[in-house]
Design an enzyme around this catalytic site. Sequence first.
Site, PDB file in Angstrom:
ATOM      1  N   ALA A 116      -0.289   4.066   8.655  1.00 42.00           N
ATOM      2  CA  ALA A 116      -0.336   5.501   8.344  1.00 42.00           C
ATOM      3  C   ALA A 116      -1.750   6.063   8.475  1.00 42.00           C
ATOM      4  O   ALA A 116      -1.954   7.124   9.075  1.00 42.00           O
ATOM      5  CB  ALA A 116       0.211   5.758   6.935  1.00 42.00           C
TER       6      ALA A 116
ATOM      7  N   HIS B 169       0.843  -1.209   0.000  1.00 42.72           N
ATOM      8  CA  HIS B 169       0.000   0.000   0.000  1.00 42.72           C
ATOM      9  C   HIS B 169       0.872   1.252   0.000  1.00 42.72           C
ATOM     10  O   HIS B 169       1.589   1.514   0.966  1.00 42.72           O
ATOM     11  CB  HIS B 169      -0.905   0.001   1.248  1.00 42.72           C
ATOM     12  CG  HIS B 169      -1.680   1.272   1.408  1.00 42.72           C
ATOM     13  ND1 HIS B 169      -1.651   2.022   2.568  1.00 42.72           N
ATOM     14  CD2 HIS B 169      -2.483   1.942   0.549  1.00 42.72           C
ATOM     15  CE1 HIS B 169      -2.413   3.085   2.404  1.00 42.72           C
ATOM     16  NE2 HIS B 169      -2.926   3.069   1.201  1.00 42.72           N
TER      17      HIS B 169
ATOM     18  N   VAL C 269       5.896   2.711   1.712  1.00 43.92           N
ATOM     19  CA  VAL C 269       5.006   1.649   1.233  1.00 43.92           C
ATOM     20  C   VAL C 269       4.738   0.716   2.415  1.00 43.92           C
ATOM     21  O   VAL C 269       5.678   0.240   3.059  1.00 43.92           O
ATOM     22  CB  VAL C 269       5.629   0.825   0.083  1.00 43.92           C
ATOM     23  CG1 VAL C 269       4.629  -0.215  -0.427  1.00 43.92           C
ATOM     24  CG2 VAL C 269       6.092   1.715  -1.064  1.00 43.92           C
ATOM     25  N   GLU C 270       3.466   0.441   2.692  1.00 42.76           N
ATOM     26  CA  GLU C 270       3.117  -0.479   3.766  1.00 42.76           C
ATOM     27  C   GLU C 270       2.972  -1.890   3.181  1.00 42.76           C
ATOM     28  O   GLU C 270       2.077  -2.133   2.375  1.00 42.76           O
ATOM     29  CB  GLU C 270       1.812  -0.050   4.439  1.00 42.76           C
ATOM     30  CG  GLU C 270       1.964   1.278   5.188  1.00 42.76           C
ATOM     31  CD  GLU C 270       0.646   1.795   5.760  1.00 42.76           C
ATOM     32  OE1 GLU C 270       0.616   2.127   6.950  1.00 42.76           O
ATOM     33  OE2 GLU C 270      -0.343   1.881   5.001  1.00 42.76           O
ATOM     34  N   VAL C 271       3.851  -2.780   3.594  1.00 45.51           N
ATOM     35  CA  VAL C 271       3.815  -4.183   3.154  1.00 45.51           C
ATOM     36  C   VAL C 271       3.024  -4.956   4.204  1.00 45.51           C
ATOM     37  O   VAL C 271       3.441  -5.040   5.364  1.00 45.51           O
ATOM     38  CB  VAL C 271       5.248  -4.743   2.999  1.00 45.51           C
ATOM     39  CG1 VAL C 271       5.213  -6.236   2.735  1.00 45.51           C
ATOM     40  CG2 VAL C 271       5.995  -3.994   1.896  1.00 45.51           C
TER      41      VAL C 271
END
Lengths: 316, 316
Positions: free
Chosen positions: B190, B140, B151-153
């Site tokens: 976030a 994301h 980037v959120e993994v």
Amino acid sequence: MATPSKTIAVIGTGVIGSSWTALFLTKGHKVIVTDPAPDAERKLHEYLQKTCPTVPRSTLTAVNCLENVTFVADIDPYLPSVDLIQENGPERLDIKRPLIARLDALTPPHIPILSSSSGLPSSTFITECTNNPGRILIGHPFNPPHLVPLVEVVPHPGTSDEYVDAAYAFYKSLDKDPIIVRQETPGFIANRLQAALCAEAYSLIGRGVVSAQDLDKTMTSGLGLRWALTGPIMTNTLGGGGDFGHFMDHLGPALKGWVYDMEAQGFDFEDKDSVDAVKQRVNGWVGGVDLAGVERRRDEGLVGLVQRKQNGSRRE
Amino acid sequence: MATPSKTIAVIGTGVIGSSWTALFLTKGHKVIVTDPAPDAERKLHEYLQKTCPTVPRSTLTAVNCLENVTFVADIDPYLPSVDLIQENGPERLDIKRPLIARLDALTPPHIPILSSSSGLPSSTFITECTNNPGRILIGHPFNPPHLVPLVEVVPHPGTSDEYVDAAYAFYKSLDKDPIIVRQETPGFIANRLQAALCAEAYSLIGRGVVSAQDLDKTMTSGLGLRWALTGPIMTNTLGGGGDFGHFMDHLGPALKGWVYDMEAQGFDFEDKDSVDAVKQRVNGWVGGVDLAGVERRRDEGLVGLVQRKQNGSRRE
């Protein structure tokens, strides 16, 4: 902005009082300063010689920055002739009440008395004032005040509007960016916003959802980059295609769902195990970090950010 | 970081998919892209010609940026030979479930399938996959992905660790700053942090404690400047003299008091009057603001901030 030079009394030369002193001096004011701590005068002078040249747009050097500052052991004889007070005493009512009462009694009734207090709202410490408590209010900076533009101007219910205006204009004249907090509310604005976010951060770290280091990256590589440029409300508005109402109608439900989940998983400050889990995970990261280097780069970055923002707003 | 060129399938060319495409192209990858919207191909090409040259460290120009991108109406014949998928479909389960099942069925079982989904965790939409759901997870981004490093993994409970590692390495190779979210949690990290802060902001504005404009200044002239450089946990640690435990022990009680007060004054998303009060106050401010100018300066500022941070971290 050119303003006539004032004579400002600075009470207390801890971290905040020293930084205010550097700022006032670089903006051309005379400062009379006092602090009861041993060695306070020498420490202040060393601090000013190091700091004054680093204030954005400063023309002071380590050589000439001490010309307009006078350290005094007893400030009482000077109080009748100062133009403004910035008070930075300890955040203890038993000290603050008599201190503010003395400053109120010994100064002409029209000069602003501004307190840097972050924890105590001024209604709690004006109780012994008999001269003019209507000119007393909070001017709470964000550390360090010589760099960060934000100042929270917080009147108590009896502060006259003219002194709110005077405090606002004074901080503006120092190139600060003051805001007005219209009701005394615990933590004022910045500390409340910070606490709201930190409580959720502790919950996420404590529950093992994310590491402390990755939590911080969420801010420094994402949210914080945006928030340095547009605040939460403008960010929402741009996210709603220029319409805050549209944002609230379309993204409000998702936001509400997250808020409910956060409340259900809220961090328990009273629970020692939860607090210890966060401490342990944070220490597992920061124990291996060169904190002095982080702090130095943060301060350099802060100077650069403030200068670029001020240059940007001057162009407009 | 030099990496071998991949062939990446981008599904959906809305705001996020187009920005991912620009980033992948500037990092030397081939992109095969599809979107059912009318005029999607023309819009994508216009976007890429404008955007590719603005990606930090891009060597692509408006002239050569389209050389490695292929827009196709039907991507199915290409799926057997792509190296990675970044999916950006609508956030609707009735669309996402069959879409992801088809991508899973038509690709070799070892290639990573990464979804940009912000609202739906991947466990909710892998339910019809029969090939290898263990290589499906969330990547994301923070909008726009070609600029913002975060980037959120986010793996689902059945995602294999090797695919978490592969996604992390892939985003790193694009000069992104990925984090790993170890449990599927609503809003990931976030958006939760943002929502926690926004809910308090709405309460303060709705109750008339502070104006919408001053609320935003609290961030852009104070908190946000610091958070762009050090995250909340490192900020706490430096505030505790380099010791997070010291911070929690000494400032935790004040923080707890603010959190309790915020809970007592919590913004009620269900109450139309509260929501309307915030909308009205925000519109009273932003109605008079040149939003296009704000957005342009924000984007310029973002490019500058990201470049300076990347240059800073390269020097170390």
